[in-house]
Structure formats: C-alpha cells, structure tokens
Enzyme design. Structure first.
Site, PDB file in Angstrom:
ATOM      1  N   SER A 175      43.078  30.936 102.571  1.00  0.00           N
ATOM      2  CA  SER A 175      43.261  29.587 102.036  1.00  0.00           C
ATOM      3  C   SER A 175      44.669  29.120 102.383  1.00  0.00           C
ATOM      4  O   SER A 175      45.594  29.939 102.484  1.00  0.00           O
ATOM      5  CB  SER A 175      43.091  29.619 100.519  1.00  0.00           C
ATOM      6  OG  SER A 175      43.595  28.433  99.961  1.00  0.00           O
ATOM      7  N   TYR A 188      44.738  33.220  91.960  1.00  0.00           N
ATOM      8  CA  TYR A 188      44.124  32.946  93.255  1.00  0.00           C
ATOM      9  C   TYR A 188      45.206  32.905  94.345  1.00  0.00           C
ATOM     10  O   TYR A 188      45.062  33.553  95.385  1.00  0.00           O
ATOM     11  CB  TYR A 188      43.399  31.603  93.159  1.00  0.00           C
ATOM     12  CG  TYR A 188      42.653  31.186  94.408  1.00  0.00           C
ATOM     13  CD1 TYR A 188      41.401  31.718  94.699  1.00  0.00           C
ATOM     14  CD2 TYR A 188      43.195  30.251  95.287  1.00  0.00           C
ATOM     15  CE1 TYR A 188      40.700  31.319  95.835  1.00  0.00           C
ATOM     16  CE2 TYR A 188      42.499  29.849  96.420  1.00  0.00           C
ATOM     17  CZ  TYR A 188      41.258  30.383  96.684  1.00  0.00           C
ATOM     18  OH  TYR A 188      40.567  29.983  97.817  1.00  0.00           O
TER      19      TYR A 188
HETATM   20  N1  LIG Z   1      36.285  25.869  98.309  1.00  0.00           N
HETATM   21  C1  LIG Z   1      37.539  25.722  98.683  1.00  0.00           C
HETATM   22  O1  LIG Z   1      38.199  24.704  98.378  1.00  0.00           O
HETATM   23  C2  LIG Z   1      38.210  26.773  99.530  1.00  0.00           C
HETATM   24  C3  LIG Z   1      39.410  26.427 100.187  1.00  0.00           C
HETATM   25  C4  LIG Z   1      40.037  27.386 100.958  1.00  0.00           C
HETATM   26  C5  LIG Z   1      39.502  28.642 101.069  1.00  0.00           C
HETATM   27  N2  LIG Z   1      38.348  28.962 100.428  1.00  0.00           N
HETATM   28  C6  LIG Z   1      37.846  30.323 100.555  1.00  0.00           C
HETATM   29  O2  LIG Z   1      36.569  30.331 101.164  1.00  0.00           O
HETATM   30  C7  LIG Z   1      35.808  31.440 100.666  1.00  0.00           C
HETATM   31  C8  LIG Z   1      34.471  30.957 100.151  1.00  0.00           C
HETATM   32  O3  LIG Z   1      34.696  30.054  99.072  1.00  0.00           O
HETATM   33  P1  LIG Z   1      33.594  29.020  98.556  1.00  0.00           P
HETATM   34  O4  LIG Z   1      34.243  27.710  98.502  1.00  0.00           O
HETATM   35  O5  LIG Z   1      32.351  29.196  99.293  1.00  0.00           O
HETATM   36  O6  LIG Z   1      33.434  29.549  97.055  1.00  0.00           O
HETATM   37  P2  LIG Z   1      32.116  29.626  96.124  1.00  0.00           P
HETATM   38  O7  LIG Z   1      31.234  28.473  96.430  1.00  0.00           O
HETATM   39  O8  LIG Z   1      32.613  29.809  94.742  1.00  0.00           O
HETATM   40  O9  LIG Z   1      31.425  30.966  96.629  1.00  0.00           O
HETATM   41  C9  LIG Z   1      32.054  32.205  96.444  1.00  0.00           C
HETATM   42  C10 LIG Z   1      31.190  33.266  97.103  1.00  0.00           C
HETATM   43  O10 LIG Z   1      31.777  34.544  96.848  1.00  0.00           O
HETATM   44  C11 LIG Z   1      30.791  35.404  96.288  1.00  0.00           C
HETATM   45  N3  LIG Z   1      31.431  36.385  95.397  1.00  0.00           N
HETATM   46  C12 LIG Z   1      32.271  36.139  94.377  1.00  0.00           C
HETATM   47  N4  LIG Z   1      32.645  37.290  93.804  1.00  0.00           N
HETATM   48  C13 LIG Z   1      32.035  38.284  94.493  1.00  0.00           C
HETATM   49  C14 LIG Z   1      32.034  39.689  94.380  1.00  0.00           C
HETATM   50  N5  LIG Z   1      32.720  40.324  93.427  1.00  0.00           N
HETATM   51  N6  LIG Z   1      31.304  40.409  95.267  1.00  0.00           N
HETATM   52  C15 LIG Z   1      30.578  39.786  96.217  1.00  0.00           C
HETATM   53  N7  LIG Z   1      30.536  38.461  96.379  1.00  0.00           N
HETATM   54  C16 LIG Z   1      31.251  37.708  95.505  1.00  0.00           C
HETATM   55  C17 LIG Z   1      29.831  34.466  95.564  1.00  0.00           C
HETATM   56  O11 LIG Z   1      28.544  35.022  95.448  1.00  0.00           O
HETATM   57  P3  LIG Z   1      27.981  35.665  94.057  1.00  0.00           P
HETATM   58  O12 LIG Z   1      28.390  34.752  92.968  1.00  0.00           O
HETATM   59  O13 LIG Z   1      26.529  35.775  94.315  1.00  0.00           O
HETATM   60  O14 LIG Z   1      28.626  36.993  93.981  1.00  0.00           O
HETATM   61  C18 LIG Z   1      29.784  33.295  96.529  1.00  0.00           C
HETATM   62  O15 LIG Z   1      28.858  33.547  97.549  1.00  0.00           O
HETATM   63  C19 LIG Z   1      36.652  32.100  99.592  1.00  0.00           C
HETATM   64  O16 LIG Z   1      37.351  33.180 100.129  1.00  0.00           O
HETATM   65  C20 LIG Z   1      37.637  31.001  99.216  1.00  0.00           C
HETATM   66  O17 LIG Z   1      38.826  31.521  98.697  1.00  0.00           O
HETATM   67  C21 LIG Z   1      37.675  28.048  99.664  1.00  0.00           C
END
Ligand SMILES: NC(=O)c1ccc[n+]([C@@H]2O[C@H](COP(=O)([O-])OP(=O)(O)OC[C@H]3O[C@@H](n4cnc5c(N)ncnc54)[C@H](OP(=O)(O)O)[C@@H]3O)[C@@H](O)[C@H]2O)c1
Length: 302
Positions: A175, A188
């Site tokens: 991120s 985070y």
């Molecule tokens: N959204 C943003 O604004 C943003 C910005 C920059 C970077 N990112 C990064 O992009 C990545 C994906 O984020 P997202 O936006 O898709 O978030 P999200 O919609 O909240 O999804 C998070 C994912 O992580 C999985 N997860 C969480 N805890 C876990 C665990 N203990 N073991 C296995 N899987 C787990 C969840 O699946 P389950 O709940 O089924 O476990 C889900 O598939 C993350 O690394 C995040 O930091 C996001």
C-alpha cells in the site's frame, strides 16, 4: 589495483545512466510479456476484493492454474466457480495466513493436490482501524500476524521449490501507506511498512537467483470493502482506484518483471515531497487533503 578501483568508480555512474535510459525506453515501448501458460498462481485472500480480480486477471492472461486461499469458504467457492467457468483450473483451500502451522500444512496440501506453485501473490490483509491507545493488544497483534508475518510463512513455504525449479515470482499487494503513513490505522501502516522492508530485502536477495523474481505493488485507496466508511475530503480530485485496475496493473508488472509499482503514478510526487519538505509543510498538506482525519469515520475490516 588503484587504477582498477578508480575504473569501477567511473564506470558506475555510466552504468546508472544507461540503466535509467533503458528503463525510460522500456516504459515507452511495448515490452515482451511473460507467458503465464506454464504458471500455477496462488493468491492469498483470493476469494474477494482485489484478490478476486487478481484471480480473474491471471486466468484471463492464460495462467495454467489458479489457487485461492482465504478464511471465508463462501466467497472462495464462488470465485473458484467463476474461474473454472472461464476455462482455467482453479482450487481453493481454507487457510488463515496469520497461522504459521496452518500455512505450512496447507502449502503441503497444495503441493500434493495441485503441484508446484510458480507465482505466489501475498494479497491477504486486514485493517483494525483504531488509534494505538484505543486498540486492544490482540487486535494490534492480529494485523501484524496477517499482513506481515503471514508473508514470511507463505514465502518460506513456496520459495524453496521455486529456487529449485529456477522459476518463480513472489508478489506483494502492499500500500502507498507503507511509504506515507496516516493516523487512525496505525496497525495497518506499521504492518505495510514492515512488509515493504521485507519485499525490498527479498527482491535484492533474489538478484543472484536465476528465474526467481519479486514484484511489490503499492496502490492508493481502492474501492473494495477494506476502507469502506473512510471519509475523503476531495473524492473528485483523489478518486479511489478500481480493483480491476489494480489487478490488471499487477499482472502486467509481474509479466514485465517490474520490481516496484506505485499506483497511480502521481503517488511518486507524494513520495518525493515527503523526502524534501519540512515536517510542518507535510502536516499542512495532510490537513488540507483530509488524510489527517479521513479515518475518523472508519470502523476497520478484520
Ligand atoms: N482497498 C484499498 O484501499 C487498498 C489500498 C492499497 C492496498 N491494498 C491492499 O490490497 C490487498 C487486498 O485488499 P482488498 O482491498 O481486497 O481488501 P478486502 O476487500 O478487505 O479483502 C481482504 C482479503 O484478504 C483476505 N484475508 C484477510 N485475512 C486473512 C487471513 N488471515 N488469511 C487469509 N486471507 C485473509 C480476505 O478473505 P477472508 O475474509 O475470506 O479471509 C479477503 O479476500 C491488501 O493487502 C490491502 O492491504 C488495499
């Protein structure tokens, strides 16, 4: 001896100029993309959010197999069915990446059932969404276990075989907050900064490992469930990225073997400003842009 040392010193700036020129030309011209048809891709958190879009994108770009890890069976199952309907072999495994024993156990199960993994995408993450003093200790530990240490375990589980095969890629969905932290999500930001150091170190460590590379993607706010409820002061000026864009650019970066990718590119300006402006000026920018208070309305996603 002295002449040789001096030669190396003089050669270095020349080499750097050539490499910068090569990178600029590479960015302008279409480059040769890695063929994914022999690759088995494992995506942690692949059931929903950006992970789901990554699964679609890898399948669309011809990956041979896609394997999804996560904690929630319902969304893992749905995504698996969707990827199979696209004609790509797909499997899911329930695995909490914050649990070391479970990671090693499920990695073994993947090898037995599906075979070798050649692309590992460390995407799973949680965000607690409270200040340090409001957070309970277990919640603080949980985000470090999932967002940072989880990558230690998954990488330790799959990298050795990639090194043997001389074929592999470790990908990290990081991120922009790893490089420019904000208040209200201290757990985070800390976990992402530490994960960034992990990837920088790993990327350099892989320099003398033929066929094995790494990519770190640092996106700005993306419209998934993760930061739902966050208040943005200028949403038209700083619109969230679409998860499909993040997924498409990530797969492109892997195929081009790009080590680091900031999304959108304008984030480079923020990083440059951060390294040259005085702290007081940076604080004014944070206050003006609303990043100082944007998490006040945010409840977290664990
Ligand atoms: N959204 C943003 O604004 C943003 C910005 C920059 C970077 N990112 C990064 O992009 C990545 C994906 O984020 P997202 O936006 O898709 O978030 P999200 O919609 O909240 O999804 C998070 C994912 O992580 C999985 N997860 C969480 N805890 C876990 C665990 N203990 N073991 C296995 N899987 C787990 C969840 O699946 P389950 O709940 O089924 O476990 C889900 O598939 C993350 O690394 C995040 O930091 C996001």
């Amino acid at each position: 001896m002295v002449g040789k040392g001096l030669g190396a010193w003089l050669l270095l700036p020349l080499q750097l100029v050539c490499l910068v020129a090569k990178a600029l030309v590479g960015a302008l011209l279409p480059s040769k993309l890695r063929d994914l048809s022999g690759d088995s891709v494992l995506i942690t958190g692949g059931g929903r959010g950006i992970g789901r879009y990554l699964a679609r994108e890898f399948a669309k770009r011809g990956a041979r197999k896609v394997i999804l890890w996560g904690r929630t069976e319902k969304c893992l199952k749905e995504t698996t069915e969707e990827i199979r309907a696209m004609g790509t072999e797909c499997h899911y495994f329930i695995c909490d990446v914050g649990n070391r024993e479970e990671v090693y156990q499920q990695a073994k199960a993947v090898r037995e059932k599906v075979g070798d993994i050649t692309i590992l995408v460390n995407n799973a993450a949680v965000v607690h969404g409270k200040s340090l003093m409001e957070s309970d200790d277990d919640a603080l530990l949980k985000s470090q276990h999932i967002n940072t240490l989880g990558q230690f375990w998954t990488t330790k589980a799959f990298l050795p075989r990639m090194l043997e095969l001389q074929k592999g890629h470790i990908v990290c969905l990081n991120s922009v907050l790893a490089l420019s932290a904000i208040p209200g999500v201290i757990d985070y930001c800390t976990s992402k900064a530490s994960s960034f150091a992990f990837m920088e170190s790993l990327t350099l460590g892989l320099l003398d490992c033929p066929g094995v590379n790494a990519t770190t993607v640092l996106p700005f706010h993306t419209s998934t469930e993760m930061f739902q409820g966050m208040r943005i002061r200028f949403p038209n000026l700083f619109p969230p990225l679409k998860p499909e864009t993040v997924a498409r650019r990530t797969v492109e970066a892997v195929r081009q073997n790009q080590a680091f990718l900031l999304l959108p590119w304008t984030m480079h300006i923020l990083i440059i400003l951060k390294s040259i402006l005085p702290q007081a000026a940076l604080e004014e920018i944070h206050k003006f842009s609303g990043s100082y208070t944007c998490m006040n309305t945010f409840k977290g996603r664990t």
